[in-house]
Design an enzyme around this catalytic site. Structure first.
Site, mmCIF file in Angstrom:
data_model
loop_
_atom_site.group_PDB
_atom_site.id
_atom_site.type_symbol
_atom_site.label_atom_id
_atom_site.label_comp_id
_atom_site.label_asym_id
_atom_site.label_seq_id
_atom_site.Cartn_x
_atom_site.Cartn_y
_atom_site.Cartn_z
ATOM 1 N N ASP A 44 -30.519 36.026 28.161
ATOM 2 C CA ASP A 44 -30.917 35.296 26.955
ATOM 3 C C ASP A 44 -31.844 34.132 27.318
ATOM 4 O OD1 ASP A 44 -29.549 36.833 25.072
ATOM 5 O OD2 ASP A 44 -27.678 35.764 25.442
ATOM 6 N N GLY A 45 -31.556 33.497 28.463
ATOM 7 C CA GLY A 45 -32.399 32.375 28.904
ATOM 8 C C GLY A 45 -33.830 32.840 29.155
ATOM 9 N N ASN A 116 -32.530 28.649 19.536
ATOM 10 C CA ASN A 116 -31.080 28.403 19.637
ATOM 11 C C ASN A 116 -30.661 27.128 18.909
ATOM 12 O OD1 ASN A 116 -30.111 30.563 21.073
ATOM 13 N ND2 ASN A 116 -30.001 29.515 23.049
ATOM 14 N N ASP A 144 -21.816 10.721 21.671
ATOM 15 C CA ASP A 144 -22.753 11.230 22.686
ATOM 16 C C ASP A 144 -23.981 11.883 22.061
ATOM 17 O OD1 ASP A 144 -20.914 10.353 24.476
ATOM 18 O OD2 ASP A 144 -20.697 12.240 25.573
ATOM 19 N N ALA A 179 -18.895 14.632 20.955
ATOM 20 C CA ALA A 179 -18.020 13.490 21.281
ATOM 21 C C ALA A 179 -18.243 12.282 20.381
ATOM 22 C CB ALA A 179 -18.192 13.100 22.763
HETATM 23 P P1 NAP Z 1 -28.628 28.195 31.432
HETATM 24 O O1 NAP Z 1 -27.992 26.886 31.735
HETATM 25 O O2 NAP Z 1 -29.300 28.989 32.482
HETATM 26 O O3 NAP Z 1 -27.582 29.171 30.711
HETATM 27 C C1 NAP Z 1 -26.659 28.816 29.797
HETATM 28 C C2 NAP Z 1 -25.917 30.074 29.341
HETATM 29 O O4 NAP Z 1 -26.096 30.214 27.931
HETATM 30 C C3 NAP Z 1 -26.401 31.390 29.970
HETATM 31 O O5 NAP Z 1 -25.273 32.168 30.263
HETATM 32 C C4 NAP Z 1 -27.224 32.014 28.861
HETATM 33 O O6 NAP Z 1 -27.256 33.432 28.911
HETATM 34 C C5 NAP Z 1 -26.424 31.569 27.663
HETATM 35 N N1 NAP Z 1 -27.115 31.626 26.384
HETATM 36 C C6 NAP Z 1 -28.390 31.321 26.054
HETATM 37 N N2 NAP Z 1 -28.594 31.486 24.748
HETATM 38 C C7 NAP Z 1 -27.419 31.946 24.230
HETATM 39 C C8 NAP Z 1 -27.015 32.321 22.921
HETATM 40 N N3 NAP Z 1 -27.838 32.243 21.884
HETATM 41 N N4 NAP Z 1 -25.738 32.732 22.752
HETATM 42 C C9 NAP Z 1 -24.872 32.810 23.779
HETATM 43 N N5 NAP Z 1 -25.206 32.461 25.047
HETATM 44 C C10 NAP Z 1 -26.463 32.035 25.250
HETATM 45 O O7 NAP Z 1 -29.690 27.915 30.276
HETATM 46 P P2 NAP Z 1 -30.708 28.945 29.687
HETATM 47 O O8 NAP Z 1 -30.375 30.327 30.142
HETATM 48 O O9 NAP Z 1 -32.034 28.385 29.954
HETATM 49 O O10 NAP Z 1 -30.385 28.858 28.109
HETATM 50 C C11 NAP Z 1 -30.434 27.642 27.400
HETATM 51 C C12 NAP Z 1 -29.355 27.728 26.367
HETATM 52 O O11 NAP Z 1 -28.110 27.722 27.037
HETATM 53 C C13 NAP Z 1 -29.279 26.563 25.411
HETATM 54 O O12 NAP Z 1 -30.107 26.815 24.290
HETATM 55 C C14 NAP Z 1 -27.808 26.499 25.063
HETATM 56 O O13 NAP Z 1 -27.474 27.149 23.845
HETATM 57 C C15 NAP Z 1 -27.125 27.237 26.194
HETATM 58 N N6 NAP Z 1 -26.276 26.310 26.920
HETATM 59 C C16 NAP Z 1 -24.940 26.373 26.739
HETATM 60 C C17 NAP Z 1 -24.118 25.431 27.335
HETATM 61 C C18 NAP Z 1 -22.653 25.470 27.080
HETATM 62 O O14 NAP Z 1 -22.159 26.428 26.497
HETATM 63 N N7 NAP Z 1 -21.947 24.427 27.469
HETATM 64 C C19 NAP Z 1 -24.623 24.470 28.161
HETATM 65 C C20 NAP Z 1 -25.985 24.448 28.366
HETATM 66 C C21 NAP Z 1 -26.825 25.374 27.731
HETATM 67 P P3 NAP Z 1 -28.000 34.273 30.059
HETATM 68 O O15 NAP Z 1 -27.148 34.163 31.245
HETATM 69 O O16 NAP Z 1 -28.033 35.644 29.470
HETATM 70 O O17 NAP Z 1 -29.354 33.658 30.266
HETATM 71 MN MN MN Z 2 -29.869 31.668 31.804
#
Ligand code: NAP
Ligand code: MN
Length: 267
Positions: A44-45, A116, A144, A179
Site C-alpha cells: 500500500d505504501g 489515506n 498531540d 491523545a
Molecule cells: P510505513 O511506515 O512503511 O507503513 C505503515 C503500514 O501501513 C504499512 O504496513 C502499510 O502497508 C500500511 N498501510 C498504508 N496504507 C494503509 C491503508 N490505507 N490501510 C491499511 N494499512 C495501510 O508507511 P507507508 O507504507 O509509507 O504508508 C504510510 C501510511 O501508513 C500512512 O498514510 C498511515 O495511514 C500508515 N501508518 C500507520 C501507522 C499506524 O498504524 N500506527 C503509523 C504510521 C503510518 P504496506 O506494508 O502494504 O505498505
Molecule cells: Mn510500507
C-alpha cells in the site's frame, strides 16, 4: 495505451517489474511521464508513492500488484501478470474509484491531496487548536494532534488511533483525536467524528512549538510556530481510479489484514 511501472526497491518487486515489462513489450507503450495506467508493484505504501508521483493533470488509472500480503489498494497477485496484461489490452477497461481529501494551507494558499489521511500534530509539547466544522467553532483541542482520514485511509493510522473502519462506498471523512487532554478544565468530544461530503473541517493552530502536517507517506510540512496556521480539509471532487479487473471485497481485505488465521484457532 501508455503505461508506467512503479515498483519499490525489494528484489521480488524489481523481478516482477522486469517480467511485466517483458510481457508488455510490443503490446503497450511505456511512458513514465504521462501514462494512462500506472502499475504499482509492492504494498500500500508503494501505491501511495505512485499516487503522489503521478496524481498530475492527466489523472491516470492505477493498478496495484501486491508482493507481500494483500493490501487495501492492491488487487493483483504476482502470479497473475498475464491476466493483468490481458486487462491492459482489453477494449473494455472498467474502473472503480475511491474518495480523496483536499487539504489547503490557508495562510500559504497551498493545496495538497491525500489518499489515506492528514495529521496535524506538534513535534513536542501540546498542540492547541480550534476545530471548526463549517463556519462554527466546534471545540478547542489540546493534545498531540488530530487526524482526518478518507474511507480507505480508515484502516491506516486512523484505525490505530481508535477510528472506525469505514467502507469506501461511504462518502465521508473521519476526524480522530491523537491523545487529547481531557479533564475538568479542558474538554474535547473524545470520539471519532464522521463527516459527510460537502462539510469542511478547519483546524486553526492557536499554540504549538513546532506544528507539522503529514499526509499519506509524504514528507511532513512544518507550519511554523508563530503565524496561527489554518488547515482546511474536505472531501475532494476528484477521486482515485483503479482498474476494475478483479476487485476484492472490502470486508475480505479487512478480515485478511486484521483477523486472519486467528478465526480458526478460536473455533
Ligand atoms: P510505513 O511506515 O512503511 O507503513 C505503515 C503500514 O501501513 C504499512 O504496513 C502499510 O502497508 C500500511 N498501510 C498504508 N496504507 C494503509 C491503508 N490505507 N490501510 C491499511 N494499512 C495501510 O508507511 P507507508 O507504507 O509509507 O504508508 C504510510 C501510511 O501508513 C500512512 O498514510 C498511515 O495511514 C500508515 N501508518 C500507520 C501507522 C499506524 O498504524 N500506527 C503509523 C504510521 C503510518 P504496506 O506494508 O502494504 O505498505
Ligand atoms: Mn510500507
Amino acid at each position: 495505451m501508455k503505461i508506467a511501472v512503479w515498483a519499490n526497491q525489494a528484489t521480488h518487486s524489481q523481478e516482477i517489474k522486469e517480467e511485466l515489462l517483458k510481457r508488455c513489450a510490443n503490446i503497450v507503450q511505456i511512458d513514465d511521464k504521462e501514462p494512462d495506467i500506472v502499475i504499482s508493484i509492492g504494498g500500500d505504501g508503494t501505491l501511495l508513492s505512485a499516487f503522489h508521483h503521478y496524481n498530475t493533470l492527466n489523472k491516470p488509472t492505477f493498478v496495484a500488484i501486491h508482493t507481500g500480503h494483500l493490501g487495501f489498494y492492491t488487487d493483483f497477485l504476482a502470479n497473475q501478470l498475464q491476466e493483468l496484461v490481458d486487462y491492459l489490452v482489453s477494449a473494455k477497461q472498467n474502473t472503480y474509484s475511491y474518495p480523496l481529501l483536499d487539504i489547503t494551507l490557508v495562510n500559504e494558499q497551498k493545496t495538497m491531496t491525500a489518499l489515506n489521511e492528514l495529521t496535524l500534530k506538534t513535534t513536542s509539547g501540546t498542540l492547541v487548536c480550534q476545530v471548526y466544522i463549517g463556519e462554527e467553532l466546534f471545540e478547542v483541542f489540546r493534545g498531540d494532534g488530530l487526524c482526518v482520514s478518507t474511507p480507505t485511509g480508515s484502516t491506516g493510522v486512523s484505525k490505530s488511533l481508535g477510528g472506525a473502519v469505514v467502507h469506501p462506498k461511504v462518502e465521508a471523512m473521519q476526524l480522530v483525536e491523537i491523545a487529547a487532554l481531557n479533564n475538568v478544565v479542558y474538554r474535547t468530544i473524545g470520539s471519532p467524528l464522521i463527516l459527510p461530503k460537502d462539510e469542511t473541517v478547519r483546524l486553526k493552530v492557536i499554540h504549538a512549538q513546532d506544528p507539522i502536517i503529514t499526509y499519506d507517506n509524504v514528507r511532513p510540512i512544518h507550519l511554523g510556530g508563530k503565524n496561527n496556521a489554518i488547515v482546511e480539509i474536505k472531501l475532494s471532487k476528484e477521486r482515485i481510479h483503479f482498474a476494475d479487473y478483479k476487485h476484492i471485497d472490502f470486508w475480505s481485505r479487512v478480515e485478511g489484514a486484521f483477523i486472519g488465521d486467528i478465526k480458526g484457532k478460536k473455533k
